[in-house]
Design a protein around this motif. Structure first.
Motif, PDB file in Angstrom:
ATOM      1  N   ARG A 125     -58.658  17.838  -3.707  1.00  0.00           N
ATOM      2  CA  ARG A 125     -58.216  18.956  -3.202  1.00  0.00           C
ATOM      3  C   ARG A 125     -56.712  19.087  -3.099  1.00  0.00           C
ATOM      4  O   ARG A 125     -56.125  20.304  -3.098  1.00  0.00           O
ATOM      5  N   ILE A 126     -55.962  18.193  -2.829  1.00  0.00           N
ATOM      6  CA  ILE A 126     -54.701  17.982  -2.517  1.00  0.00           C
ATOM      7  C   ILE A 126     -54.064  16.916  -3.305  1.00  0.00           C
ATOM      8  O   ILE A 126     -54.772  15.814  -3.652  1.00  0.00           O
ATOM      9  N   ASP A 127     -52.816  17.019  -3.535  1.00  0.00           N
ATOM     10  CA  ASP A 127     -52.218  15.748  -4.424  1.00  0.00           C
ATOM     11  C   ASP A 127     -51.368  14.934  -3.161  1.00  0.00           C
ATOM     12  O   ASP A 127     -51.497  15.221  -1.888  1.00  0.00           O
ATOM     13  N   LEU A 128     -50.635  13.772  -3.516  1.00  0.00           N
ATOM     14  CA  LEU A 128     -50.134  13.103  -2.278  1.00  0.00           C
ATOM     15  C   LEU A 128     -49.220  13.779  -1.637  1.00  0.00           C
ATOM     16  O   LEU A 128     -49.068  13.523  -0.426  1.00  0.00           O
ATOM     17  N   ASN A 151     -44.387  24.897   3.187  1.00  0.00           N
ATOM     18  CA  ASN A 151     -44.179  25.035   1.746  1.00  0.00           C
ATOM     19  C   ASN A 151     -44.703  24.041   0.830  1.00  0.00           C
ATOM     20  O   ASN A 151     -45.149  24.371  -0.368  1.00  0.00           O
ATOM     21  N   GLN A 152     -44.418  22.821   1.057  1.00  0.00           N
ATOM     22  CA  GLN A 152     -44.991  21.624   0.235  1.00  0.00           C
ATOM     23  C   GLN A 152     -46.472  21.507   0.410  1.00  0.00           C
ATOM     24  O   GLN A 152     -47.146  21.076  -0.528  1.00  0.00           O
ATOM     25  N   LEU A 153     -47.152  21.833   1.490  1.00  0.00           N
ATOM     26  CA  LEU A 153     -48.338  21.872   1.554  1.00  0.00           C
ATOM     27  C   LEU A 153     -49.074  22.727   0.504  1.00  0.00           C
ATOM     28  O   LEU A 153     -50.147  22.757  -0.023  1.00  0.00           O
ATOM     29  N   ASN A 154     -48.406  24.063   0.158  1.00  0.00           N
ATOM     30  CA  ASN A 154     -48.959  25.022  -0.564  1.00  0.00           C
ATOM     31  C   ASN A 154     -48.502  24.470  -2.004  1.00  0.00           C
ATOM     32  O   ASN A 154     -48.689  25.337  -3.156  1.00  0.00           O
ATOM     33  N   GLY A 155     -47.923  23.362  -2.394  1.00  0.00           N
ATOM     34  CA  GLY A 155     -47.883  22.791  -3.662  1.00  0.00           C
ATOM     35  C   GLY A 155     -46.459  23.314  -4.332  1.00  0.00           C
ATOM     36  O   GLY A 155     -46.493  23.037  -5.459  1.00  0.00           O
TER      37      GLY A 155
END
Length: 454
Positions: A125-128, A151-155
């Protein structure tokens, strides 16, 4: 074989209005059916009640443990991509503990720190980097750090890393074609390969260069207050904190050890270090404190240098000026409520100078404004991505070094096999940032920093 269903308390320990006990895994539905008695309607229907809050009681046999609201969510459209059940109960330590123990008795296992987020990563679902952003959001201390975490959680970092790796992949594919599918002397022209490598290199360097701002956003502005003894350093710390944290006396050398405090200043956090007064001394303990002050000032993002206007400029003041030469610094002329005998013309530096009186609270607002101007929040906000994570910074530097080596080799006409080794190493380092081929050891190190229940 499916993984065990995990459970944990997801809210902070202590008494509160509401606490949440969370489960994730295949047995979530089976367990909640055994312990939840809805006030209205029948047992939870996975399809009809998906993502709906149900009101009722948690029971152990016929004993009511607590009045609760239950939210059941069907995977894979959940945080972990597994079935999740969240029990919202009263924030009593006893109630929460009883509910958790009841769930464990029914077959769940206690979650390890960060295990919910770890499952979100392992289940794709998410990357590291996004998993680490979750921790950054939890630990954020100011508006900027919280915004960067979101911002980083959104990729955002994932997308940038992917774009860099695409350039490297283009270069690698052309290198491998030249190595494996051309005759001697028929290698592809290196110019196109170099072009892709250079584009990747420029992007990596830009990310590395953002790490200094990133550290300020995440960890705060490392600020050191220096000055000779009894100029008002501890009084300044107390004025910024708006409380009496440091001991203030008329006796020189009162502060002998480092005092560090955090304060919020607009969009920033300041880590303020109050240090021992800088002077020549025969006192061994005080001398250690002075040495610490000098060492700390050299590693600071900002130095606030205090001078006492009620005393003449002397050699100790001169030493303070030398310490702040070519540094990010603000000069404070303190004790303006007293008669001044300080020669300001000796301060031959191009730095902000602010006149203050700690006893009358004069100049503190001006100091806060000046700090905000030096560290321009709007400029930092214009950076779409900031590297705030030490692991990311190290991997970017490693990727940069390997890419620089392969660029040098290809330009010098070194064997393409040698060029390919470093180029692939750079590509793999970038993959480790987002969790591709990451080892169990690295995963354990990342997720052990999380609290249990996240």
């Amino acid at each position: 074989m499916s993984e065990a269903t995990i459970a944990a308390i997801s809210t902070p320990q202590g008494t509160g209005g509401i606490s949440i006990v969370r489960m994730s895994g295949d047995k979530s539905k089976e367990i909640i059916d055994q312990i939840f008695r809805p006030i209205y309607g029948g047992p939870i229907d996975s399809q009809k009640d998906n993502r709906k809050m149900r009101y009722g009681n948690i029971v152990d046999d016929d004993e009511i443990i607590d009045e609760v609201m239950v939210n059941f969510m069907i995977g894979p459209s959940t945080y972990t991509r597994e079935d999740i059940c969240e029990i919202n109960c009263h924030g009593s330590f006893i109630s929460v503990k009883k509910i958790l123990n009841l769930i464990l008795d029914k077959g769940a296992v206690l979650a390890e720190p960060g295990e919910f987020t770890k499952r979100a990563f392992l289940n794709g679902r998410i990357d590291l980097s996004q998993a680490e952003a979750v921790l950054d959001i939890i630990n954020s201390t100011n508006d900027l750090s919280q915004a960067q975490g979101i911002n980083q959680l959104n990729g955002s970092l994932r997308k940038e890393i992917d774009s860099i790796r695409k350039f490297l992949l283009e270069a690698l594919s052309r290198l491998e074609y030249s190595i494996n599918f051309t005759e001697d002397g028929e290698d592809l022209s290196p110019d196109e390969i170099i072009s892709y490598m250079q584009k990747a290199n420029d992007k990596i360097e830009k990310l590395i260069n953002s790490s200094n701002k990133g550290k300020i956003v995440k960890d705060g502005i490392n600020t050191t207050i220096i000055g000779k003894p009894n100029v008002g350093k501890s009084s300044l710390l107390n004025a910024l904190l708006k409380e009496n944290r440091a001991i203030v006396t008329d006796i020189p050398g009162t502060t002998r050890d480092l005092i560090s405090e955090y304060i919020n200043l607009g969009s920033f956090t300041l880590k303020i270090n109050d240090t021992a007064g800088i002077r020549d001394t025969e006192d061994i303990v005080e001398k250690i404190g002075v040495d610490k002050s000098i060492e700390l000032s050299k590693a600071s993002d900002l130095i606030i240098a205090l001078f006492d206007t009620s005393r003449k400029f002397d050699n100790e003041d001169k030493k303070i000026l030398e310490l702040i030469e070519d540094k990010n610094a603000i000069i404070i002329l303190n004790k303006t409520d007293l008669d001044s005998i300080f020669d300001k013309s000796l301060l031959d530096v191009n730095l902000p100078i602010i006149e203050t009186s700690m006893t009358e609270n004069i100049g503190i607002d001006k100091l806060e404004e000046t700090i905000t101007e030096i560290f321009d929040a709007s400029e930092i906000n214009r950076e779409s991505i900031l590297i705030t994570n030490t692991r990311h910074e190290r991997l970017l530097k490693s990727a940069s070094e390997k890419l620089a080596s392969s660029l040098y080799d290809i330009k010098m006409g070194i064997s393409l096999d040698a060029v390919e080794v470093d180029l692939r190493g750079s590509y793999d380092d970038l993959g480790l940032i987002i969790g591709e081929s990451v080892s169990d050891e690295i995963m354990d190190k990342v997720f052990k920093e999380f609290c249990v229940g996240k």
